[in-house]
Design a protein around this motif. Sequence first.
Motif, PDB file in Angstrom:
ATOM      1  N   LYS A 137     -21.342  25.019  -8.082  1.00  0.00           N
ATOM      2  CA  LYS A 137     -21.546  23.462  -8.585  1.00  0.00           C
ATOM      3  C   LYS A 137     -19.763  23.184  -8.359  1.00  0.00           C
ATOM      4  O   LYS A 137     -19.082  23.764  -9.567  1.00  0.00           O
ATOM      5  N   LYS A 138     -19.972  21.887  -7.328  1.00  0.00           N
ATOM      6  CA  LYS A 138     -18.040  21.748  -7.411  1.00  0.00           C
ATOM      7  C   LYS A 138     -17.460  20.592  -8.916  1.00  0.00           C
ATOM      8  O   LYS A 138     -18.414  20.243  -9.465  1.00  0.00           O
ATOM      9  N   SER A 139     -16.589  20.917  -9.059  1.00  0.00           N
ATOM     10  CA  SER A 139     -16.174  19.624  -9.761  1.00  0.00           C
ATOM     11  C   SER A 139     -16.231  18.963  -9.713  1.00  0.00           C
ATOM     12  O   SER A 139     -15.577  18.766  -8.407  1.00  0.00           O
ATOM     13  N   THR A 140     -16.169  17.859 -10.905  1.00  0.00           N
ATOM     14  CA  THR A 140     -16.070  16.329 -10.205  1.00  0.00           C
ATOM     15  C   THR A 140     -14.678  16.019 -10.589  1.00  0.00           C
ATOM     16  O   THR A 140     -13.829  17.067 -10.891  1.00  0.00           O
ATOM     17  N   PRO A 141     -14.243  14.781  -9.542  1.00  0.00           N
ATOM     18  CA  PRO A 141     -12.851  14.460  -9.704  1.00  0.00           C
ATOM     19  C   PRO A 141     -12.173  14.353 -10.967  1.00  0.00           C
ATOM     20  O   PRO A 141     -12.513  13.271 -12.071  1.00  0.00           O
ATOM     21  N   ARG A 142     -11.109  14.307 -11.024  1.00  0.00           N
ATOM     22  CA  ARG A 142     -10.253  13.948 -12.150  1.00  0.00           C
ATOM     23  C   ARG A 142      -9.916  12.764 -12.360  1.00  0.00           C
ATOM     24  O   ARG A 142     -10.005  11.720 -11.717  1.00  0.00           O
TER      25      ARG A 142
END
Length: 148
Positions: A137-142
């Motif tokens: 799972k990719k991290s969400t944008p900051r």
Amino acid sequence: MVKYGDDTLDRTFAALSDPTRRALLARLGEKEGLSVSELAQPFQMSLPAIMKHLDVLSDAGLITREKTGRTVACRLTARPMEQAMDWLNRYARFWSDNFDRLAAFVEEDPWPSAAPSPAPQRAPASPSRAASARGRKKSTPRGPNRKT
């Protein structure tokens, strides 16, 4: 709550509930007619504290005290202990009878002997994570930064 009319039995068990008082009775059982100071010798407490324990034992009727001059000697009294033993024996007979009936029941109707069951088969191991179809799972944008 059920109230029994036997205060002597209550006082006997209350007196026997303390380990120091039981130790005092054990010492008197070993040697009859010990003085209060001889009784108090092995205990790490004051003489007035020992006297309070002896008062409880005396009130329960478990010991008698005899004063000769300045020395007070203590002796065991058997009657309250006999009453306590009678009371306990009544329940010991009850439990003994119940255990005897249980033993007779188990002995007359033994459990059926069953063949030992085979060891359970193991399920195949799951595939490793490397072969999994799901990716990481990719991290969400900051989020926005606040500057004050």
